[in-house]
Design a protein around this motif. Structure first.
Motif, PDB file in Angstrom:
ATOM      1  N   SER A  77       0.854  -1.254  -0.049  1.00 45.48           N
ATOM      2  CA  SER A  77      -0.053  -0.147  -0.005  1.00 45.48           C
ATOM      3  C   SER A  77       0.818   1.474  -0.019  1.00 45.48           C
ATOM      4  O   SER A  77       0.358   2.232  -0.274  1.00 45.48           O
ATOM      5  CB  SER A  77      -1.117  -0.011   1.296  1.00 45.48           C
ATOM      6  OG  SER A  77      -0.205  -0.377   2.322  1.00 45.48           O
TER       7      SER A  77
ATOM      8  N   ASP B 122      -3.521  -5.338   2.562  1.00 47.93           N
ATOM      9  CA  ASP B 122      -2.377  -4.610   2.204  1.00 47.93           C
ATOM     10  C   ASP B 122      -1.199  -5.018   3.087  1.00 47.93           C
ATOM     11  O   ASP B 122      -1.278  -5.651   4.212  1.00 47.93           O
ATOM     12  CB  ASP B 122      -2.566  -3.059   2.137  1.00 47.93           C
ATOM     13  CG  ASP B 122      -2.531  -2.710   3.672  1.00 47.93           C
ATOM     14  OD1 ASP B 122      -3.252  -3.280   4.373  1.00 47.93           O
ATOM     15  OD2 ASP B 122      -2.105  -1.510   3.863  1.00 47.93           O
TER      16      ASP B 122
ATOM     17  N   HIS C 119      -6.873   3.570  -1.075  1.00 46.12           N
ATOM     18  CA  HIS C 119      -7.408   2.082  -1.424  1.00 46.12           C
ATOM     19  C   HIS C 119      -8.598   1.769  -1.065  1.00 46.12           C
ATOM     20  O   HIS C 119      -9.043   2.255  -0.130  1.00 46.12           O
ATOM     21  CB  HIS C 119      -5.930   1.074  -1.154  1.00 46.12           C
ATOM     22  CG  HIS C 119      -4.827   1.543  -1.538  1.00 46.12           C
ATOM     23  ND1 HIS C 119      -4.373   1.940  -2.886  1.00 46.12           N
ATOM     24  CD2 HIS C 119      -3.391   1.938  -0.880  1.00 46.12           C
ATOM     25  CE1 HIS C 119      -3.254   2.163  -2.941  1.00 46.12           C
ATOM     26  NE2 HIS C 119      -2.584   2.202  -1.746  1.00 46.12           N
TER      27      HIS C 119
ATOM     28  N   LYS D  64      -0.470   0.378  -6.937  1.00 43.09           N
ATOM     29  CA  LYS D  64      -1.723   0.625  -6.849  1.00 43.09           C
ATOM     30  C   LYS D  64      -2.690  -0.403  -7.487  1.00 43.09           C
ATOM     31  O   LYS D  64      -3.771  -0.499  -7.168  1.00 43.09           O
ATOM     32  CB  LYS D  64      -2.122   2.147  -7.382  1.00 43.09           C
ATOM     33  CG  LYS D  64      -3.448   2.658  -7.233  1.00 43.09           C
ATOM     34  CD  LYS D  64      -3.266   4.085  -7.629  1.00 43.09           C
ATOM     35  CE  LYS D  64      -4.658   4.931  -8.021  1.00 43.09           C
ATOM     36  NZ  LYS D  64      -5.438   5.136  -6.766  1.00 43.09           N
TER      37      LYS D  64
END
Lengths: 457, 457
Positions: free
Chosen positions: B31, B90, B67, B37
């Motif tokens: 992350s 993540d 996110h 991404k």
């Protein structure tokens, strides 16, 4: 000597000389990075060919345990003094690469300045000596003095193998004076002959803690962090004004006379302009010394790099397994580099942080150097500058180190003339290194004149 | 509940579960690095599909300003309590990559341990909750409680967008208890329910000096070196024992009762073994506190990274234009992250080195968390562990931070049960992260049992 004919010769050959120098500068001869080993050799071979082309003789690439030494001579001026010219064909690394406006090994002239790594330090200045010899031989068929060149490929890593080469080739290098162009002028249009240099001693400090990187949440507070440990060591070296706290660090520093300090004070130096050029709002350093004195006659201890932990974008809550720092000291007469490293080691031993191990690795060392500024060989250099620049020559010291100077002084016992054509704004060792071509043009004439001056020493 | 049938189910499906988890772990959902991404999104989509396959309903990938958040539920246990499960998909960055024995996103089982970034923190543990639901629905066609999942993709960067999501979706997230598996056990075979976590606050310090890198010989001694300046700031933060010197840093720290400290002292903890595991010769930190207390109930300040100057092979005598450091503090109840950052800023202002400018950037923050260890939801978790591990459950605190825990506590006002299956030796946030599969197998059974325990809350 017909000064006009020499001037005309350099004018006529200017484009050709610059094109040749660019070829030399395109060779990425970075001595500190092992992946450039073959480029270093290319640099040496290129220089040997250039010397032969100039009319020098006995040109040879001599092997050392590191990078090679290039030698050449011209010895037909019977009964005349011999001038030994020293230079280096290796260059500094180029990072950070993204800050270069044009690529470091793609030489470009902008605004009458030649931009490239090594343009000033020291390929450009070494090249000028070769071209001065070529000019005189072309014009006169002979030189007013005997001349020898010794050009090394390890100056930027502290000349580890040249002392041995000089020791083993004393006879080959026998001369009456040594001339080195690897220093700076006092400012634009203001020539200087340098009679003192700082020496160099440095170490790498490697701090090791836990065997692997740790989560700073799970272990923070209970396990020593190697980054804190390296910070603790580094902070103990100096006080907040930069005065070095290592025991005995200053004890061998030779006092500088009031007369000499008065000479420094008389030199044209614009502190406000210097600060503007450097992009700083205030100067820094030991109380009781001027900016010039802090860089010429006072020793230093500088951190050159710190590595450890996470350096990427954002946050990583790591307690790293290790951290390290590189530091170097600039030394002044009569500090001894081995003694200073021993004192740094003792200091670290006495200030060792809890919970980690510390390893120390020596870098290569260079002794400081000083020669009387009223020596005839140095005064002669002052006269040659004045004839071309039409202003009085300053007699200065310098903050940098040319470690091999002290070796020439000690082993060969000769006066060393530091006849530099660089400017302090030319970014040696930094991105966008360049060389003002005004000093390239004038320097060729100064060097040529000096060979005639040296004939009378 | 038929415990035997559930055990058998997990045995029968073990290979299939591991293969699915490996697929999840192959997605490099880091992350903190913007180039990942799209991997983060892949991670979210994979999890949504896995939830639907498990029999969860209303599965959806919700957008945030960062996110996405993955939500799913099963709400057919009328009149029964609702359990909210939180996790994160993540993961941390993977550098230094060269220290990994197998690639971080190529999951491999060695010695009954699953090696991969995220194996333990937190993909592996999140996945177990999904599989427990799947098992009960497969065996019984229904769950003993209502259940909701909220799994985020920004835990490793401090959950910047989840607080807003929680605020805006209070109704969707309404529940009776929150269960989180993102913490560690007390040791191999020694289950623990955690009732307190440290918070997090951190800053990046950027020090700028001259406008470009300088030659340390020409300028050293007269121009402030940003590396020395950053060292001066960093060294001012702590004394040599790690006691933090920032004014008022400890003033809001909640006292810990003698009873609670006696409980910590009674926990099985082998300091000599811990030191051996970590590869350190001595522990470190504030006098008067044990290793456990230094990491659970005392706040910290740790340097996570320093950058500046030359970090390559050998020596470069540079005085760099800039240097920077990342630091984070672990906070304990009742320290406030905003207040701590304000104190750090004031401290730097008061200790600002000469000759440089200093810029400070906040990192994302997390509040510390504490819940009474005798709360029924926590005691129930202790019983579920004991049924599977056959030893008493320890009730502990933890040194790490799960910033969102404090948000759940504050915004939703629910008891938070930290039911972890990781081990401190599993290298979260470091190379060679892994998950002991013994705790994967047992954890599936503990989580399944807890859903039955929770039915009686």
């Amino acid at each position: 000597m017909n000064a006009q004919a020499i001037d005309q010769y350099f004018k006529d050959h200017r484009e050709q000389h610059l094109e040749e120098l660019k070829t030399f500068l395109r060779i990425p001869s970075i001595s500190s990075l092992s992946e450039h080993k073959s480029d270093i050799r290319k640099g040496a071979e290129w220089l040997k060919e250039a010397m032969l082309k100039a009319g020098l003789e006995n040109a040879e690439v001599f092997e050392t345990e590191g990078h090679p030494v290039v030698y050449a001579d011209w010895l037909h001026a019977e009964g005349k003094p011999t001038v030994l010219v020293y230079g280096h064909y290796d260059v500094q690394p180029v990072d950070p690469l993204n800050l270069w406006e044009s690529a470091p090994f793609d030489p470009q002239v902008r605004d009458n300045k030649l931009f490239a790594r090594g343009a000033s330090d020291d390929k450009g200045q070494t090249f000028m000596h070769v071209k001065a010899v070529e000019a005189l031989l072309q014009l006169n068929g002979e030189l007013p003095v005997n001349i020898k060149f010794i050009v090394e490929g390890e100056e930027e890593v502290g000349s580890p193998n040249l002392p041995q080469y000089v020791e083993q080739n004393k006879e080959q290098l026998k001369a009456d004076v040594i001339v080195i162009s690897d220093t700076g002028m006092q400012g634009p249009g203001r020539p200087a002959v340098c009679y003192g240099l700082r020496g160099l001693a440095g170490i790498q400090i490697d701090v090791k803690g836990p065997k692997g990187d740790l989560h700073s949440g799970l272990y923070g507070g209970a396990v020593q962090n190697p980054l804190h440990a390296v910070v603790e060591i580094l902070e103990s070296f100096r006080d907040k004004e930069g005065v070095i706290q290592v025991e005995g660090f200053y004890e061998d520093v030779l006092p500088v006379s009031d007369e000499e300090r008065a000479e420094f004070a008389s030199l044209e130096f614009d502190l406000e302009n210097e600060k503007k050029e450097l992009g700083i709002t205030e100067d820094f350093g030991e109380k009781g010394y001027s900016f010039i004195e802090r860089t010429w006659i006072r020793p230093t201890l500088e951190i050159n790099g710190i590595t450890g932990g996470f350096s990427g974008e954002g946050i990583k809550t790591v307690l790293p397994a290790e951290a390290s720092a590189k530091i170097t000291c600039r030394l002044v007469p009569n500090q001894d580099p081995d003694d200073i490293v021993a004192k740094l080691r003792a200091h670290i031993e006495a200030h060792k942080p809890a919970g980690v191990t510390v390893e120390i690795t020596d870098f290569d060392k260079g002794k400081p150097f000083l020669t009387p500024y009223d020596h005839p060989a140095i005064q002669a250099a002052g006269r040659s500058y004045e004839k071309v620049y039409n202003v009085p020559t300053a007699f200065t010291r310098m903050g940098g180190s040319v470690p091999i100077v002290a070796v020439f002084d000690e082993v060969l016992g000769l006066p060393v003339v530091l006849m530099g054509f660089g400017l302090s704004s030319e970014n040696f060792h930094a991105p966008n290194e360049h060389f003002h071509l005004e000093n390239f043009d004038k320097g060729l004439r100064v060097i040529s004149d000096y060979l005639f001056e040296a004939a009378n020493l």
